[in-house]
Every structure is written in structure tokens, then in C-alpha cells.
Design an enzyme around this catalytic site. Structure first.
Site, short mmCIF file in Angstrom:
data_model
loop_
_atom_site.label_atom_id
_atom_site.label_comp_id
_atom_site.label_asym_id
_atom_site.label_seq_id
_atom_site.Cartn_x
_atom_site.Cartn_y
_atom_site.Cartn_z
N THR A 99 0.82 -1.21 0.00
CA THR A 99 0.00 0.00 0.00
C THR A 99 0.86 1.26 0.00
O THR A 99 0.53 2.25 -0.68
CB THR A 99 -0.95 0.01 1.22
OG1 THR A 99 -1.83 -1.12 1.13
CG2 THR A 99 -1.76 1.29 1.29
N ASN A 140 -4.01 -4.10 -4.24
CA ASN A 140 -3.97 -5.55 -4.43
C ASN A 140 -4.03 -5.99 -5.88
O ASN A 140 -3.79 -7.17 -6.17
CB ASN A 140 -5.10 -6.21 -3.64
CG ASN A 140 -5.02 -5.88 -2.16
OD1 ASN A 140 -4.01 -5.36 -1.69
ND2 ASN A 140 -6.10 -6.15 -1.44
N SER A 316 47.02 -10.23 -2.00
CA SER A 316 47.30 -10.44 -0.58
C SER A 316 47.99 -9.23 0.01
O SER A 316 48.76 -8.53 -0.65
CB SER A 316 48.21 -11.67 -0.40
OG SER A 316 48.60 -11.81 0.94
N SER A 317 47.69 -9.01 1.28
CA SER A 317 48.36 -7.92 2.00
C SER A 317 49.67 -8.38 2.62
O SER A 317 50.45 -7.57 3.13
CB SER A 317 47.43 -7.40 3.11
OG SER A 317 47.16 -8.43 4.04
N LYS A 322 51.03 -12.57 -5.14
CA LYS A 322 49.84 -13.42 -5.20
C LYS A 322 48.71 -12.68 -5.90
O LYS A 322 48.43 -11.52 -5.60
CB LYS A 322 49.42 -13.81 -3.79
CG LYS A 322 48.30 -14.84 -3.73
CD LYS A 322 48.11 -15.31 -2.28
CE LYS A 322 47.08 -16.44 -2.18
NZ LYS A 322 45.72 -15.95 -2.36
#
Length: 473
Positions: A99, A140, A316-317, A322
Site C-alpha cells: 500500500t 492488491n 594479498s596484504s 599473489k
């Protein structure tokens, strides 16, 4: 500020907004997902098409005067340009069976129309959200119809992304058609194939998804407009259903039609269940494809390393050099969301009670979000991963020549027991299958060359004629 009222009371509304008091209340009540109607423009446009069709039908049936009809239509056309997207502020998840979404739409259309007429926002005696914009409707029947229109359009957009990904895989299938590699079952060596065959399987899966989605999409063409509150059509003209779908077809260019039984259609959410199930089916297969790409690209020294995925960012950190398969990984996660959304839609569809299903906002949210995410995922996978994949041909061939699995090609000629014994010895000694078979004098060198040539193992090759030919040799 302007003062607006509903039957609960009066509220001050900022005069620079086009929504009204009922939208304002909903905005305060439903702060749930952080995602609003404006985040799903196709839903806004689907609702604008519904309201435009209803206004034209009401005018044709002499229920709405021409001037009001014209301004409702003009307001809807303005909304369809995207100009007022930011005025649709209700959270996607909401109580009330939609509604609040319906009233947000009614109020914006009324206030846009009022300004075009030269009146102030909120002067609803000239153009009323309920009496005029919502004439012959209920939430509806208008809400599910808007969901279906938007879903139909969104699947059309998704088609283009799937085709983009499909064509990307098809190009790689052609590029890799002569790259011989080892097939695997249960992550163990199986029999040879080409990398092109492997990638063409991805193409076939996507072609099937397109077919299934097209079938599911057609279910969205049945709408329950004219059923109003529970499907009986109270407060609507008896001819309204057929007249409104006529206008809806003209507005959309799509073959929308009225449901045969509006009472049955009002609480029925099975069409969404089917669509969502088809999206889940696609997500499951797409996720499997991404798993394959990650495995084939694993390494670079200690994995399969049969293909190279494009390097998108450092992985990767802590580990220099990688690089991770980030694009397939993110697509996997999209697929998991879609699979979960299917469960949510199933529960929401089941939750219908008697003549209405109040959980349709959850259905709309999950369906729209899933299509949107899959659309972006397919484009991302195609453009940032598949298009840039290259093959490590030597690695692929080395795996084949060193594999135990190629002993399968000897089965029809020396029997399963002999083949299994050769495989066992090759595995224990590190020798190649050809070498062990030759030492046992089960086949000639010429016969082994023919049987164990990788290209001879890429397709069906066992027939009475071929066996007779081989026996003579």
C-alpha cells in the site's frame, strides 16, 4: 511547508517534495533495508505504466473526465523519463502488502499533475491521489501488476547480459578448440578432451538458461488489474479489466492479458516462484562454472594452471606476487545470494492467506535484486574475466601425456583387468601408461600410438567397423 492530512491526522510536508502524507508516514515507519523504490527504477516505471493505462481506461469508460486523465497521463510520462525517481522514497520492504508503494506513486502523480495544472502541491480537490489516480484500483491489483511489468522488463535486460557472457565463452571455445587437455571426474584424471569442448559446455548451459527464462518470463504477462481488493472487481467498471489491458499493451508494446480468474489471481504468487526458481537454476550453474574457472586457473606453480585468468588486482596484504581469481569469486557470492533469495520467495509466496498475500514486498525485493545482481555479475564475468582468459597449452598436453586416465582407451582391446593392472603399475613406478603396456606386449607400438594419441580420444570411436579394422592391424 504544506499541511496534508489523512484519516489518522495532519502532518507538515516539505513543499519541495512531490510525495504526500501517506508516503511520509511510510518513510518514517519502514527504515529496514536502506534500499528504496528509487533504487529500482524499472519498478517505478512499471507502476507509472499501470497508472497511465488505468487513467486511459477510466476515461474511455466515462469514469474520469478528459482533463484529469490528460494530466495523469502527462505526469506518468514525466515519471517515465526518470525525472522524479528521487521522489519514490519508501523502503522496498514494508508492511501493508505494498500500500505504501501504491500511495507513494499515487501522490507523486497527483502532485506532478497539479503543478502542471497550475495548482499547488497538495490541492487534491483538483486531482486526488485516491479518487482520481487510484480510480478503479486497489493496491492488491495495481501493485502485483507493476511487479510483473518490471520483472518482465528486467528479465529482458538480463537476457542481454547472459548473451554477452554466452558469446564471450563461445569465442573462447573456438579459440581453444585444438587445445588438448585432461578431463576430470571427482577431481581425478578421467579421459582427454579439448579446452574448447570444456568452454563450449559453458555456452550450452547459458543457452539453456535463456530458454528457461524466456518461458518463465511469459508468466509475467498475466495481470489482475480490475480485480481491485480481492478479485471481485468492487468499485470498478465491469469492462475495466479488458479495457485496461488493451491500453497496457499499447503502452508497453508487450502482450499483457487479464487473468482468467481474478479472485484466484489476487493472492497467487506462483508466477514469481517459477521466475525465482529459474533464476536460482541459472545461479547454481553459473556458480559451478566459476568454480571450474578458479580450479583451471589455480597455481600458478602448484595448481592446475591450465588457463590464465586476467590479473585484476594484488591478492594479498602479506604474500607478494599473489593474484586471486576475484571476478569468479564475486560472481560465486552473487549466486549464493540468489539461491538464498529463492528460499525467501518460496516462504513469502506460501505465506498468503485467504484472498491476499501480504508478503509481496519481500517477493518484489528479492526478485528485483536477484535479477539486478545477476545482470551485473554476467557482464562483469564476461568483460573482466572470460574475455581475457588464455590457455597454457603445454601444461594441458603434459597432463594428458603423463596421465593414468588415458588407459581407459585400452579397455575395449585388452580388457578392464589388464588396463587396471597397467594403471596400477604406472602409478606405483611413475612410468607412463604407454611404456608399461608396451613392456607387457599386449599391444604393438603402432597400435599403442593409434590408441593413445590424444586427438583420437576426443569423441566416440568404438564401432564394429573400427574394432575389426584395429584387429586386422
Amino acid at each position: 511547508m504544506r499541511l496534508e492530512h489523512d484519516f489518522i491526522g495532519e502532518l507538515e510536508i516539505a513543499d519541495d517534495v512531490f510525495y504526500g502524507v501517506q508516503t511520509f508516514r511510510a518513510k518514517q515507519n519502514f527504515d529496514i533495508t536502506g534500499e528504496h523504490l528509487c533504487d529500482y527504477p524499472s519498478f517505478i516505471y512499471g507502476y507509472a505504466k499501470v497508472k497511465k493505462a488505468c487513467a486511459l481506461a477510466n476515461c474511455e469508460l466515462k469514469l474520469l473526465d478528459q482533463e484529469k486523465c490528460d494530466y495523469i497521463v502527462k505526469a506518468c510520462d514525466e515519471i517515465l523519463t526518470g525525472k522524479y525517481n528521487d521522489q519514490f522514497v519508501v523502503d522496498m520492504l514494508q508492511g501493508g502488502a505494498g500500500t505504501s508503494t501504491n500511495m507513494n506513486t499515487n501522490e507523486v502523480i497527483a502532485n506532478v499533475g497539479l503543478t502542471m495544472m497550475g495548482h499547488q502541491k497538495g490541492e487534491y480537490k483538483f486531482l486526488h491521489p485516491n479518487d482520481h489516480v487510484n480510480l478503479s484500483q486497489s493496491t492488491n491489483d495495481s501493485y502485483p501488476s507493476a511487479i510483473k511489468i518490471a520483472t518482465y522488463d528486467d528479465i529482458g535486460t538480463l537476457f542481454e547480459s547472459i548473451k554477452l557472457l554466452r558469446d564471450s565463452f563461445a569465442k573462447k571455445a573456438e579459440e581453444f578448440k585444438d587445445v588438448i587437455k585432461m578431463g576430470r571426474t571427482q577431481l581425478q584424471d578421467a579421459v582427454p578432451m579439448t579446452l574448447g569442448q570444456e568452454f563450449h559446455a559453458f555456452v550450452t548451459m547459458l543457452d539453456e538458461d535463456l530458454e528457461r527464462l524466456e518461458e518463465a518470463r511469459k508468466l509475467m504477462l498475466e495481470v489482475n488489474l480490475g480485480g481491485t481488493a480481492i478479485g471481485t472487481g468492487i468499485n470498478a467498471h465491469p469492462d475495466f479489466p479488458k479495457v485496461v489491458v488493451k491500453h497496457l499493451r499499447e503502452i508497453t508494446g508487450d502482450d499483457f492479458k487479464s487473468c482468467a480468474d481474478l479472485v484466484a489471481a489476487t493472492p497467487d504468487c506462483s508466477g514469481y516462484v517459477h521466475v525465482m526458481g529459474t533464476l536460482k537454476r541459472m545461479a547454481v550453474k553459473l556458480s559451478k562454472t566459476c568454480n571450474d574457472l578458479r580450479l583451471l586457473g589455480s597455481g600458478p606453480r602448484c595448481g592446475l594452471n591450465e588457463i590464465n585468468l586476467p590479473k585484476m588486482q594484488p591478492g594479498s596484504s602479506i604474500m607478494p606476487g599473489k593474484v586471486n581469481p576475484v571476478i569468479p569469486e564475486v560472481v560465486n557470492q552473487v549466486c549464493y545470494h540468489v539461491i538464498g533469495a529463492d528460499v525467501a520467495v518460496n516462504f513469502a509466496a506460501e505465506a498468503g492467506q485467504l484472498q491476499l498475500n501480504v508478503m509481496e514486498p519481500a517477493i518484489a525485493y528479492e526478485v528485483f535484486k536477484s535479477i539486478k545482481m545477476l545482470d551485473k555479475a554476467c557482464r562483469t564475468l564476461a568483460e573482466k574475466c572470460v574475455d581475457g582468459i588464455t590457455a597454457n597449452e603445454k601444461q594441458c598436453l603434459d597432463f594428458v601425456l603423463g596421465s593414468i586416465g588415458i588407459v581407459t582407451a585400452l579397455n575395449p582391446y585388452i580388457g578392464y583387468e589388464n588396463s587396471a593392472s597397467i594403471a596400477k603399475e604406472a602409478l606405483l613406478t611413475g612410468k607412463r601408461v604407454r611404456e608399461v603396456a608396451l613392456e607387457r606386449n599386449l599391444l604393438t607400438e603402432e597400435q599403442l600410438d593409434e590408441l593413445l594419441t590424444p586427438s583420437n580420444m576426443l569423441k566416440s570411436n568404438l564401432s564394429a567397423e573400427s574394432r575389426a579394422h584395429f584387429a586386422k592391424k
